[in-house]
Design a protein around this motif. Structure first.
Motif, PDB file in Angstrom:
ATOM      1  N   GLY A  29       0.802  -1.214   0.000  1.00  0.00           N
ATOM      2  CA  GLY A  29       0.000   0.000   0.000  1.00  0.00           C
ATOM      3  C   GLY A  29       0.834   1.263   0.000  1.00  0.00           C
ATOM      4  N   LEU A  30       2.074   1.163   0.431  1.00  0.00           N
ATOM      5  CA  LEU A  30       2.952   2.329   0.480  1.00  0.00           C
ATOM      6  C   LEU A  30       3.075   2.976  -0.894  1.00  0.00           C
ATOM      7  CD1 LEU A  30       4.763   3.908   2.448  1.00  0.00           C
ATOM      8  CD2 LEU A  30       6.663   2.456   1.696  1.00  0.00           C
ATOM      9  N   ARG A  31       3.091   2.174  -1.918  1.00  0.00           N
ATOM     10  CA  ARG A  31       3.222   2.690  -3.289  1.00  0.00           C
ATOM     11  C   ARG A  31       2.049   3.580  -3.689  1.00  0.00           C
ATOM     12  NH1 ARG A  31       5.303  -2.889  -4.265  1.00  0.00           N
ATOM     13  NH2 ARG A  31       7.505  -2.620  -4.689  1.00  0.00           N
ATOM     14  N   HIS A  32       0.905   3.364  -3.038  1.00  0.00           N
ATOM     15  CA  HIS A  32      -0.290   4.145  -3.361  1.00  0.00           C
ATOM     16  C   HIS A  32      -0.493   5.306  -2.397  1.00  0.00           C
ATOM     17  CE1 HIS A  32      -1.303   1.070  -6.237  1.00  0.00           C
ATOM     18  NE2 HIS A  32      -1.172   0.168  -5.293  1.00  0.00           N
ATOM     19  N   ALA A  33       0.142   5.235  -1.231  1.00  0.00           N
ATOM     20  CA  ALA A  33      -0.082   6.230  -0.192  1.00  0.00           C
ATOM     21  C   ALA A  33       0.887   7.405  -0.257  1.00  0.00           C
ATOM     22  CB  ALA A  33       0.015   5.580   1.188  1.00  0.00           C
ATOM     23  N   VAL A  34       2.054   7.185  -0.824  1.00  0.00           N
ATOM     24  CA  VAL A  34       3.081   8.227  -0.839  1.00  0.00           C
ATOM     25  C   VAL A  34       3.588   8.437  -2.255  1.00  0.00           C
ATOM     26  CG1 VAL A  34       3.780   7.633   1.522  1.00  0.00           C
ATOM     27  CG2 VAL A  34       5.064   6.711  -0.399  1.00  0.00           C
ATOM     28  N   ASP A  35       4.414   9.458  -2.401  1.00  0.00           N
ATOM     29  CA  ASP A  35       5.056   9.734  -3.678  1.00  0.00           C
ATOM     30  C   ASP A  35       5.752   8.465  -4.187  1.00  0.00           C
ATOM     31  OD1 ASP A  35       6.429  11.818  -5.600  1.00  0.00           O
ATOM     32  OD2 ASP A  35       8.045  10.573  -4.769  1.00  0.00           O
ATOM     33  N   PRO A  36       5.583   8.128  -5.456  1.00  0.00           N
ATOM     34  CA  PRO A  36       6.172   6.887  -5.975  1.00  0.00           C
ATOM     35  C   PRO A  36       7.685   6.796  -5.784  1.00  0.00           C
ATOM     36  CG  PRO A  36       4.704   7.866  -7.602  1.00  0.00           C
ATOM     37  CD  PRO A  36       4.802   8.827  -6.468  1.00  0.00           C
ATOM     38  N   PHE A  37       8.372   7.916  -5.907  1.00  0.00           N
ATOM     39  CA  PHE A  37       9.828   7.891  -5.740  1.00  0.00           C
ATOM     40  C   PHE A  37      10.204   7.667  -4.278  1.00  0.00           C
ATOM     41  CE2 PHE A  37       9.135  10.471  -9.567  1.00  0.00           C
ATOM     42  CZ  PHE A  37       9.780   9.651 -10.484  1.00  0.00           C
ATOM     43  N   ALA A  38       9.442   8.273  -3.355  1.00  0.00           N
ATOM     44  CA  ALA A  38       9.686   8.071  -1.933  1.00  0.00           C
ATOM     45  C   ALA A  38       9.408   6.617  -1.548  1.00  0.00           C
ATOM     46  CB  ALA A  38       8.824   9.019  -1.101  1.00  0.00           C
ATOM     47  N   ALA A  39       8.342   6.047  -2.110  1.00  0.00           N
ATOM     48  CA  ALA A  39       8.020   4.641  -1.844  1.00  0.00           C
ATOM     49  C   ALA A  39       9.120   3.733  -2.366  1.00  0.00           C
ATOM     50  CB  ALA A  39       6.683   4.275  -2.480  1.00  0.00           C
ATOM     51  N   ARG A  40       9.586   3.998  -3.570  1.00  0.00           N
ATOM     52  CA  ARG A  40      10.651   3.187  -4.159  1.00  0.00           C
ATOM     53  C   ARG A  40      11.894   3.208  -3.277  1.00  0.00           C
ATOM     54  NH1 ARG A  40      13.165   6.057  -8.797  1.00  0.00           N
ATOM     55  NH2 ARG A  40      14.122   7.028  -7.002  1.00  0.00           N
ATOM     56  N   ASP A  41      12.289   4.398  -2.843  1.00  0.00           N
ATOM     57  CA  ASP A  41      13.483   4.526  -2.012  1.00  0.00           C
ATOM     58  C   ASP A  41      13.292   3.851  -0.656  1.00  0.00           C
ATOM     59  OD1 ASP A  41      14.602   5.939  -4.101  1.00  0.00           O
ATOM     60  OD2 ASP A  41      14.330   7.902  -3.147  1.00  0.00           O
ATOM     61  N   ALA A  42      12.120   4.017  -0.058  1.00  0.00           N
ATOM     62  CA  ALA A  42      11.844   3.398   1.242  1.00  0.00           C
ATOM     63  C   ALA A  42      11.875   1.882   1.135  1.00  0.00           C
ATOM     64  CB  ALA A  42      10.497   3.872   1.775  1.00  0.00           C
ATOM     65  N   LEU A  43      11.251   1.348   0.105  1.00  0.00           N
ATOM     66  CA  LEU A  43      11.210  -0.105  -0.070  1.00  0.00           C
ATOM     67  C   LEU A  43      12.587  -0.678  -0.377  1.00  0.00           C
ATOM     68  CD1 LEU A  43       7.868  -0.358  -2.044  1.00  0.00           C
ATOM     69  CD2 LEU A  43       8.283  -0.998   0.344  1.00  0.00           C
ATOM     70  N   ALA A  44      13.381   0.060  -1.125  1.00  0.00           N
ATOM     71  CA  ALA A  44      14.732  -0.402  -1.457  1.00  0.00           C
ATOM     72  C   ALA A  44      15.610  -0.500  -0.217  1.00  0.00           C
ATOM     73  CB  ALA A  44      15.372   0.533  -2.480  1.00  0.00           C
ATOM     74  N   GLY A  45      15.365   0.367   0.758  1.00  0.00           N
ATOM     75  CA  GLY A  45      16.166   0.358   1.972  1.00  0.00           C
ATOM     76  C   GLY A  45      15.524  -0.363   3.139  1.00  0.00           C
ATOM     77  N   ALA A  46      14.427  -1.068   2.894  1.00  0.00           N
ATOM     78  CA  ALA A  46      13.701  -1.741   3.982  1.00  0.00           C
ATOM     79  C   ALA A  46      14.545  -2.838   4.617  1.00  0.00           C
ATOM     80  CB  ALA A  46      12.399  -2.330   3.456  1.00  0.00           C
TER      81      ALA A  46
END
Length: 102
Positions: free
Chosen positions: A5-22
């Motif tokens: 859901g993060l991909r839909h809740a926040v800016d796509p670039f912010a979601a991508r970066d957050a998920l990459a560093g999870a």
């Protein structure tokens, strides 16, 4: 589930970066992500979209704001003793067809 859901809740670039560093999932399946946001109000609105799939670890102010918002939301949506909606009669169906707000 909230990570999807993060991909839909926040800016796509912010979601991508957050998920990459999870972090890897812990024993309960929780992962830690660091999310860059536009500010506390925006972060609160975005994280609310993730429902109970999110726990704010920091900053403490955002954690407190999310907890307070959740308390108000739960209180506002708690059923009455008769199963109706506060301020509405059970005969009226006890359901709202629209979302109210300020």
């Amino acid at each position: 589930m909230a990570l999807h859901g993060l991909r839909h809740a926040v800016d796509p670039f912010a979601a991508r970066d957050a998920l990459a560093g999870a972090s890897p999932p812990d024993g309960a399946g929780w992962r830690v992500v660091e999310l860059v946001t536009e500010g506390p109000e925006v972060a609160l609105a975005q994280l609310l979209a993730l429902s109970d799939g999110v726990e704010v670890l920091a900053p403490e102010e955002l954690r407190a704001a999310l907890a307070e918002t959740a308390r108000r939301l739960a209180a506002r949506n708690a059923p009455t003793a008769d199963g109706g909606i506060p301020g509405r009669s059970a005969e009226a169906g006890g359901r709202l067809g629209a979302v109210g707000g300020r």
